[in-house]
Design a protein around this motif. Sequence first.
Motif, mmCIF file in Angstrom:
data_model
loop_
_atom_site.group_PDB
_atom_site.id
_atom_site.type_symbol
_atom_site.label_atom_id
_atom_site.label_comp_id
_atom_site.label_asym_id
_atom_site.label_seq_id
_atom_site.Cartn_x
_atom_site.Cartn_y
_atom_site.Cartn_z
ATOM 1 N N GLU A 53 -5.306 5.773 1.289
ATOM 2 C CA GLU A 53 -3.543 4.218 0.992
ATOM 3 C C GLU A 53 -4.629 3.934 0.156
ATOM 4 O O GLU A 53 -5.484 4.146 0.383
ATOM 5 N N GLU A 100 -4.306 0.545 -2.216
ATOM 6 C CA GLU A 100 -3.524 -0.654 -1.963
ATOM 7 C C GLU A 100 -3.308 -1.702 -3.265
ATOM 8 O O GLU A 100 -3.785 -1.079 -4.151
ATOM 9 N N SER A 144 0.296 -1.304 0.116
ATOM 10 C CA SER A 144 0.083 -0.233 -0.060
ATOM 11 C C SER A 144 0.811 1.336 -0.144
ATOM 12 O O SER A 144 2.214 1.679 0.558
#
Length: 263
Positions: free
Chosen positions: A253, A255, A240
């Motif tokens: 974030e 991933e 990530s």
Amino acid sequence: MAAVAISKLKRTKLIADPKPVLGGTYLGVVVTTGATPGGAGAPVTTAEDTVSFLDVGHLAPLQNPDGLQEFASIIGSDSDPVFSPRHDMLIEPLLPGNAMDSRLVVVDRSGGWDQLSDPFQTLQRKVAIDLTRVIFTNIDEAAPGQVRFTCTFAEGGDTLGYFDSKLFIVEKEKGADEALSYQVISGPKAIDAQSLVVAIYVQALEEDDIFNPDDGSYSPLVAMDIPFGKGGKVANRPGSVKTAESGGLFAIEVEYELSVTYM
């Protein structure tokens, strides 16, 4: 090789069964050695203790006046200094998809020696990156708005891919997430020293209403963890990238899954 006395006149058949093990970033050799009771040119039939040396170079080795082959420049080397009829050596890391030459030398207790040189090419590298999810790790809950972001993928100095997300309407608490479906593939191809690293960079923007300023958020250029050497293949390994919070109001974030193969 300085620790073993080599007789200039005692080249003999010692290498019985060399077995190369080749990958994208390594060369391994398993070799057994033996004596030739039947004389020169006879097959190796009796196990013989030797020490061994393995070198890799970009160009074919040259033969010195004593008959030994030597590289002008060595990329990597390994040795087994213990006298034994079997040796297992490994040179890593090497660049994927590149033409090289190897030299194997074995020496017995009496100074007799044998050698073998062969050209080879390491396997080409293929990298696949799949974006799987975005998490809104921090949002301006007082004025949630529309969020979009981009991901730039780089291999050395080259751009591999560019992902531009749709607009996400964020009207939830932080921690909300959305599934992603995007893949970028590089290779299979040869890799030079400048292209070893694969990296990702994320930019995000939260567009608020006219009464609140927009919030931007950025990540550094993050190098992915690509393994090198024997056992360097990976399949769907999660990773990530996080953007830095802008004034404590907005961050995401992203991933992904990383796969690396050699072929």
